[in-house]
Design a protein around this motif. Sequence first.
Motif, PDB file in Angstrom:
ATOM      1  N   LEU A 109       0.811  -1.219  -0.130  1.00 31.25           N
ATOM      2  CA  LEU A 109      -0.001   0.120   0.125  1.00 31.25           C
ATOM      3  C   LEU A 109       0.978   1.168  -0.050  1.00 31.25           C
ATOM      4  O   LEU A 109       0.278   2.428  -0.037  1.00 31.25           O
ATOM      5  N   SER A 110       2.165   1.395   0.090  1.00 28.89           N
ATOM      6  CA  SER A 110       3.154   2.278   0.261  1.00 28.89           C
ATOM      7  C   SER A 110       3.617   2.471  -1.467  1.00 28.89           C
ATOM      8  O   SER A 110       4.456   3.194  -1.526  1.00 28.89           O
ATOM      9  N   ILE A 111       3.135   1.791  -2.301  1.00 26.50           N
ATOM     10  CA  ILE A 111       3.743   1.530  -3.719  1.00 26.50           C
ATOM     11  C   ILE A 111       3.554   3.111  -4.147  1.00 26.50           C
ATOM     12  O   ILE A 111       4.644   3.606  -5.015  1.00 26.50           O
ATOM     13  N   GLY A 112       2.571   3.838  -4.087  1.00 27.13           N
ATOM     14  CA  GLY A 112       2.213   5.014  -4.666  1.00 27.13           C
ATOM     15  C   GLY A 112       3.402   6.212  -3.838  1.00 27.13           C
ATOM     16  O   GLY A 112       3.844   6.915  -4.392  1.00 27.13           O
ATOM     17  N   THR A 113       3.528   6.140  -2.659  1.00 29.92           N
ATOM     18  CA  THR A 113       4.584   7.096  -1.934  1.00 29.92           C
ATOM     19  C   THR A 113       6.061   6.852  -2.312  1.00 29.92           C
ATOM     20  O   THR A 113       6.623   7.800  -2.363  1.00 29.92           O
ATOM     21  N   ILE A 114       6.195   5.437  -2.697  1.00 31.48           N
ATOM     22  CA  ILE A 114       7.714   5.236  -2.965  1.00 31.48           C
ATOM     23  C   ILE A 114       7.762   5.777  -4.515  1.00 31.48           C
ATOM     24  O   ILE A 114       8.775   6.543  -4.869  1.00 31.48           O
ATOM     25  N   VAL A 115       6.808   5.925  -5.187  1.00 34.55           N
ATOM     26  CA  VAL A 115       6.969   6.477  -6.542  1.00 34.55           C
ATOM     27  C   VAL A 115       7.185   8.063  -6.382  1.00 34.55           C
ATOM     28  O   VAL A 115       8.103   8.451  -7.074  1.00 34.55           O
ATOM     29  N   THR A 116       6.228   8.638  -5.461  1.00 33.12           N
ATOM     30  CA  THR A 116       6.608  10.052  -5.483  1.00 33.12           C
ATOM     31  C   THR A 116       7.858  10.555  -4.728  1.00 33.12           C
ATOM     32  O   THR A 116       8.574  11.465  -5.049  1.00 33.12           O
ATOM     33  N   LEU A 117       8.309   9.490  -3.691  1.00 35.42           N
ATOM     34  CA  LEU A 117       9.603   9.815  -3.037  1.00 35.42           C
ATOM     35  C   LEU A 117      10.785   9.766  -4.111  1.00 35.42           C
ATOM     36  O   LEU A 117      11.682  10.533  -3.995  1.00 35.42           O
ATOM     37  N   ALA A 118      10.685   8.787  -4.649  1.00 40.74           N
ATOM     38  CA  ALA A 118      11.717   8.633  -5.740  1.00 40.74           C
ATOM     39  C   ALA A 118      11.730   9.730  -6.903  1.00 40.74           C
ATOM     40  O   ALA A 118      13.090  10.188  -7.298  1.00 40.74           O
ATOM     41  N   SER A 119      10.514  10.142  -7.344  1.00 37.60           N
ATOM     42  CA  SER A 119      10.606  11.441  -8.438  1.00 37.60           C
ATOM     43  C   SER A 119      10.888  12.563  -7.459  1.00 37.60           C
ATOM     44  O   SER A 119      11.514  13.292  -8.243  1.00 37.60           O
ATOM     45  N   ALA A 120      10.630  12.666  -6.539  1.00 39.02           N
ATOM     46  CA  ALA A 120      11.161  13.976  -5.479  1.00 39.02           C
ATOM     47  C   ALA A 120      12.526  14.153  -5.482  1.00 39.02           C
ATOM     48  O   ALA A 120      13.351  14.877  -5.603  1.00 39.02           O
ATOM     49  N   VAL A 121      13.338  12.925  -5.107  1.00 37.59           N
ATOM     50  CA  VAL A 121      14.651  12.809  -4.809  1.00 37.59           C
ATOM     51  C   VAL A 121      15.179  13.269  -6.363  1.00 37.59           C
ATOM     52  O   VAL A 121      16.448  13.932  -6.232  1.00 37.59           O
ATOM     53  N   SER A 122      14.790  12.576  -7.359  1.00 40.24           N
ATOM     54  CA  SER A 122      15.545  12.478  -8.609  1.00 40.24           C
ATOM     55  C   SER A 122      15.461  14.186  -9.165  1.00 40.24           C
ATOM     56  O   SER A 122      16.218  14.620  -9.581  1.00 40.24           O
ATOM     57  N   VAL A 123      14.224  14.672  -8.870  1.00 44.19           N
ATOM     58  CA  VAL A 123      13.886  15.990  -9.398  1.00 44.19           C
ATOM     59  C   VAL A 123      14.833  17.108  -8.776  1.00 44.19           C
ATOM     60  O   VAL A 123      15.196  18.145  -9.269  1.00 44.19           O
ATOM     61  N   SER A 169       2.859   6.192   5.007  1.00 40.76           N
ATOM     62  CA  SER A 169       2.906   7.500   5.676  1.00 40.76           C
ATOM     63  C   SER A 169       4.483   8.051   5.819  1.00 40.76           C
ATOM     64  O   SER A 169       4.663   9.196   5.838  1.00 40.76           O
ATOM     65  N   VAL A 170       5.351   7.172   6.454  1.00 44.46           N
ATOM     66  CA  VAL A 170       6.588   7.302   6.430  1.00 44.46           C
ATOM     67  C   VAL A 170       7.390   7.900   4.912  1.00 44.46           C
ATOM     68  O   VAL A 170       7.827   9.079   5.227  1.00 44.46           O
ATOM     69  N   PHE A 171       6.744   7.071   3.897  1.00 47.49           N
ATOM     70  CA  PHE A 171       7.499   7.537   2.572  1.00 47.49           C
ATOM     71  C   PHE A 171       6.939   8.812   2.444  1.00 47.49           C
ATOM     72  O   PHE A 171       7.854   9.738   1.595  1.00 47.49           O
ATOM     73  N   GLY A 172       5.730   8.960   2.376  1.00 51.25           N
ATOM     74  CA  GLY A 172       4.868  10.287   1.938  1.00 51.25           C
ATOM     75  C   GLY A 172       5.593  11.229   2.716  1.00 51.25           C
ATOM     76  O   GLY A 172       5.604  12.306   1.985  1.00 51.25           O
ATOM     77  N   GLY A 173       5.699  11.327   4.128  1.00 54.46           N
ATOM     78  CA  GLY A 173       6.326  12.251   5.068  1.00 54.46           C
ATOM     79  C   GLY A 173       7.756  12.705   4.288  1.00 54.46           C
ATOM     80  O   GLY A 173       8.108  13.637   4.282  1.00 54.46           O
ATOM     81  N   LEU A 174       8.599  11.705   3.984  1.00 53.87           N
ATOM     82  CA  LEU A 174       9.865  12.138   3.323  1.00 53.87           C
ATOM     83  C   LEU A 174       9.689  12.608   2.226  1.00 53.87           C
ATOM     84  O   LEU A 174      10.431  13.528   1.869  1.00 53.87           O
ATOM     85  N   ALA A 175       9.011  12.283   1.472  1.00 52.95           N
ATOM     86  CA  ALA A 175       8.585  13.191   0.020  1.00 52.95           C
ATOM     87  C   ALA A 175       8.289  14.508   0.245  1.00 52.95           C
ATOM     88  O   ALA A 175       8.793  15.521  -0.458  1.00 52.95           O
ATOM     89  N   LEU A 204       9.121  16.353   2.821  1.00 53.23           N
ATOM     90  CA  LEU A 204      10.461  16.902   3.306  1.00 53.23           C
ATOM     91  C   LEU A 204      11.349  17.242   2.415  1.00 53.23           C
ATOM     92  O   LEU A 204      12.148  18.278   2.094  1.00 53.23           O
ATOM     93  N   VAL A 205      11.258  16.347   1.301  1.00 49.93           N
ATOM     94  CA  VAL A 205      12.408  16.546  -0.007  1.00 49.93           C
ATOM     95  C   VAL A 205      11.903  17.461  -0.765  1.00 49.93           C
ATOM     96  O   VAL A 205      12.602  18.431  -1.354  1.00 49.93           O
ATOM     97  N   LEU A 206      10.683  17.709  -0.980  1.00 46.81           N
ATOM     98  CA  LEU A 206       9.940  18.439  -2.260  1.00 46.81           C
ATOM     99  C   LEU A 206       8.704  18.814  -1.596  1.00 46.81           C
ATOM    100  O   LEU A 206       7.513  18.239  -1.603  1.00 46.81           O
ATOM    101  N   PRO A 207       8.708  19.843  -0.611  1.00 47.37           N
ATOM    102  CA  PRO A 207       7.651  20.495   0.137  1.00 47.37           C
ATOM    103  C   PRO A 207       6.295  20.577  -0.870  1.00 47.37           C
ATOM    104  O   PRO A 207       5.103  20.589  -0.136  1.00 47.37           O
ATOM    105  N   GLN A 208       6.455  21.316  -1.971  1.00 51.82           N
ATOM    106  CA  GLN A 208       5.298  21.626  -2.845  1.00 51.82           C
ATOM    107  C   GLN A 208       5.697  21.191  -4.086  1.00 51.82           C
ATOM    108  O   GLN A 208       6.970  20.933  -4.653  1.00 51.82           O
ATOM    109  N   PRO A 209       4.470  21.013  -5.088  1.00 54.24           N
ATOM    110  CA  PRO A 209       4.967  20.435  -6.621  1.00 54.24           C
ATOM    111  C   PRO A 209       5.757  21.435  -6.916  1.00 54.24           C
ATOM    112  O   PRO A 209       5.637  22.967  -7.001  1.00 54.24           O
ATOM    113  N   GLY A 210       6.883  20.963  -7.784  1.00 49.12           N
ATOM    114  CA  GLY A 210       7.816  21.642  -8.376  1.00 49.12           C
ATOM    115  C   GLY A 210       9.154  21.062  -8.892  1.00 49.12           C
ATOM    116  O   GLY A 210       9.174  20.000  -8.975  1.00 49.12           O
ATOM    117  N   GLY A 211      10.205  21.775  -8.959  1.00 48.73           N
ATOM    118  CA  GLY A 211      11.440  21.136  -9.419  1.00 48.73           C
ATOM    119  C   GLY A 211      11.331  21.208 -10.927  1.00 48.73           C
ATOM    120  O   GLY A 211      10.504  21.464 -11.614  1.00 48.73           O
TER     121      GLY A 211
END
Length: 351
Positions: A91-105, A153-159, A161-168
Amino acid sequence: MSTPTPTRSPDAGPAPAAPGPLAQVARSAASARMPALAVAALLVITLAASVVLQPDFFSPYSLSASFATFLPVATIAAAQTIIVLGGGIDLSIGTIVTLASAVSVVLMDGDNSRLPLALAAGLATGAACGLVNGLVVAGLRLQPIVATFATSSVFGGLALLVLPQPGGTASPALTQTFGMVLALYIPIPAVLLLALWLAWRLLRQHRFGQYLYAVGGNADAAYTSAVPVSSVRVFSYVAGGTVAALAGVALLADSGAGDPTLGTELTLGSIAALVIGGTRLKGGSGGVGGALVGAIVLSLIQSLVFFAGVPTDAREFVYGCIIIAAIALAGLLTARSGVRRPAFTRGKAGT
């Protein structure tokens, strides 16, 4: 004392003949193909409807835009399928996507020279998240649905923190390559989708692929057959997390910017896509090929609701009803097939 021999009533007809070997093989083959035929029928129906509502659906521009939409959804569905086949769910697969995307951008920051490092960091992020999920599920023996709900929730919170709002800003090389068309007709996302399916075919032929079906089908039997059940489960989450990171890169390449708020929608879509594709949520049966087609069907249905002119307020309702019907059809035919891939064999149930 002798045991009396049972006799048949005079009125009873002859006993029905047992089906012969050829009949049994034909019945088994028909059952195995039933889920594949169901998802193929759904694909044909949605494609036909798309052509009716969009006469230029097969034009180079329209195909490029369509496959750019298909690829992220199909990739995350593939990631979820690998995990589900091993008897888990994420159930965390979506937040993994967003965290990886945030780190990359954040790392690439619109600079082409940073692209290799950013892609490597994004994939490593997905693999690390998958490793955490695998260790929690296989090591601590927690229920996958509960454990991954917590880690989402953990991965979503990290995302955030890395990217507080849409952008990059994604690097121009990434977005330009993603939008390229080969031979004036074949979009790069379509090539990447084919590469994803070929990678799955190779994995399925590998010992890990056989172990994956064995553990998902019957973990106790797999354990008695010397299959490293815990290691296979951990590796399934790591592989799923890595593939999910690829979905994050695809989203980034398509949009050109990061968004840390996509998680829940992507997770539910990945589960719906694999069910439509014929994969059973209890594991051990199905395959990534069906999930890829299921993801395409989902994306086509969403675009059909838009191009059909459904009012904005009613789109979610109509879309949900159609998805329920598609899942019900696929689930009914998959249940009727009664197919489960035995351990260490290559059946025709998974695609």
